[in-house]
Design an enzyme around this catalytic site. Sequence first.
Site, PDB file in Angstrom:
ATOM      1  N   ASP A  48      -3.106   2.528   5.732  1.00  0.00           N
ATOM      2  CA  ASP A  48      -4.353   2.012   5.185  1.00  0.00           C
ATOM      3  C   ASP A  48      -4.469   2.550   3.759  1.00  0.00           C
ATOM      4  O   ASP A  48      -3.790   3.522   3.413  1.00  0.00           O
ATOM      5  CB  ASP A  48      -5.519   2.468   6.056  1.00  0.00           C
ATOM      6  CG  ASP A  48      -6.866   2.198   5.421  1.00  0.00           C
ATOM      7  OD1 ASP A  48      -7.116   1.043   5.047  1.00  0.00           O
ATOM      8  OD2 ASP A  48      -7.656   3.152   5.286  1.00  0.00           O
ATOM      9  N   ASP A 239      -7.828   6.081   8.573  1.00  0.00           N
ATOM     10  CA  ASP A 239      -8.892   7.081   8.654  1.00  0.00           C
ATOM     11  C   ASP A 239     -10.248   6.529   9.068  1.00  0.00           C
ATOM     12  O   ASP A 239     -11.148   7.302   9.396  1.00  0.00           O
ATOM     13  CB  ASP A 239      -9.055   7.767   7.295  1.00  0.00           C
ATOM     14  CG  ASP A 239      -9.748   6.869   6.284  1.00  0.00           C
ATOM     15  OD1 ASP A 239      -9.295   5.712   6.114  1.00  0.00           O
ATOM     16  OD2 ASP A 239     -10.742   7.300   5.681  1.00  0.00           O
ATOM     17  N   ASP A 243      -9.927   1.036  11.228  1.00  0.00           N
ATOM     18  CA  ASP A 243      -8.505   1.273  11.505  1.00  0.00           C
ATOM     19  C   ASP A 243      -8.234   1.570  12.977  1.00  0.00           C
ATOM     20  O   ASP A 243      -7.073   1.593  13.400  1.00  0.00           O
ATOM     21  CB  ASP A 243      -7.994   2.448  10.661  1.00  0.00           C
ATOM     22  CG  ASP A 243      -8.124   2.196   9.173  1.00  0.00           C
ATOM     23  OD1 ASP A 243      -7.911   1.049   8.753  1.00  0.00           O
ATOM     24  OD2 ASP A 243      -8.442   3.136   8.429  1.00  0.00           O
TER      25      ASP A 243
END
Length: 356
Positions: A48, A239, A243
Amino acid sequence: IIACPCAMGLATPVSIMVATGRAAELGVLFRKGDALQRLAEVERVAFDKTGTLTEGRPQLTAIRPVNDCDADTLLRLAAAVAARSEHPLAGAILRAAKGIALPEATGFVASAGHGAEALVEGQPVRVGSARMMAGIDLAPLAAAADQLAGQGRTPVFVAAGGRLAGLLAVADRVKPTARAAVAGLSALGLPSAMVTGDAPGVARAIGAELGITDIHAGVLPGGKLDEVARMGRVAFVGDGINDAPALAAADVGVAIGTGTDVAIEAADVVLISGDPMGVATAVALSRRTMRNIRQNLAWAFGYNVALIPVAAGVLAPFGGPMLSPMLAAGAMAFSSVFVLTNALRLRRIGPEKVRP
């Protein structure tokens, strides 16, 4: 006496125990034991962007009002909507508007991966990406948005009363060790990918800075899971709440310890300090551990295959030796000591070095 089931029984759990303890000392928490094995088998690492490769504390860097809207009004309207949101970009807008009296926003509605809208000072105000601005003419600021995205800054459009009010630019600094983490994974034979909901131009700019060429941008939160599923054996690093599905679906989910509790609960591995370099450390330690386990098993099985026939007297008819019970007991103990000593070598593993 010569048979040594102890060595075979100790070969795997002792290596895993030593490895997970050493990993914790290095800031890598393996929440599931089998993650240690699966991490050694991944073929790609997908990251990410916001809060993972970047610091997750973006700053407002530019304000471009249009259609008779001044900069102060633009920031005030955008901040009024942002005050109801928990998104990192909303935090950047609020920090920029610190000290400004904000009007109350009612009827707040957030659209995942798009933006948010609310009623402010009697008019509907929308704040978000171009996807949030359906029916709004973005042509006056389209070129400026593309230019900002190419510089790695996220363009945030603001519309008020059904008209485009302006554009805000938000930038998030890359973590100091992010590029080294990508280089470290590359040295281990693992290519890196970026999966982000940010605009393609922004993602490409950040990717170029980090050395990542496999970019999946403009991905909605639900789409991250699909992107990860198409990558084969992959570790996903993230995080945020968005996600969590991808972390759970990946072969190995790696959560940034400074992220949300939901992401941490969905992950198999947690980087306690939030340093992306921990991903390379975790992979290297995982591979060393699996190699150590194979060495232990090879010794334990090889020892039994070689010495049990000797102790049974298979060589005696040919003038070969017979083992006394005392020697057999000593050999059995040595086999277990070898396995334990070999496993303890894992305590010497250090963190992956930061590469220039």
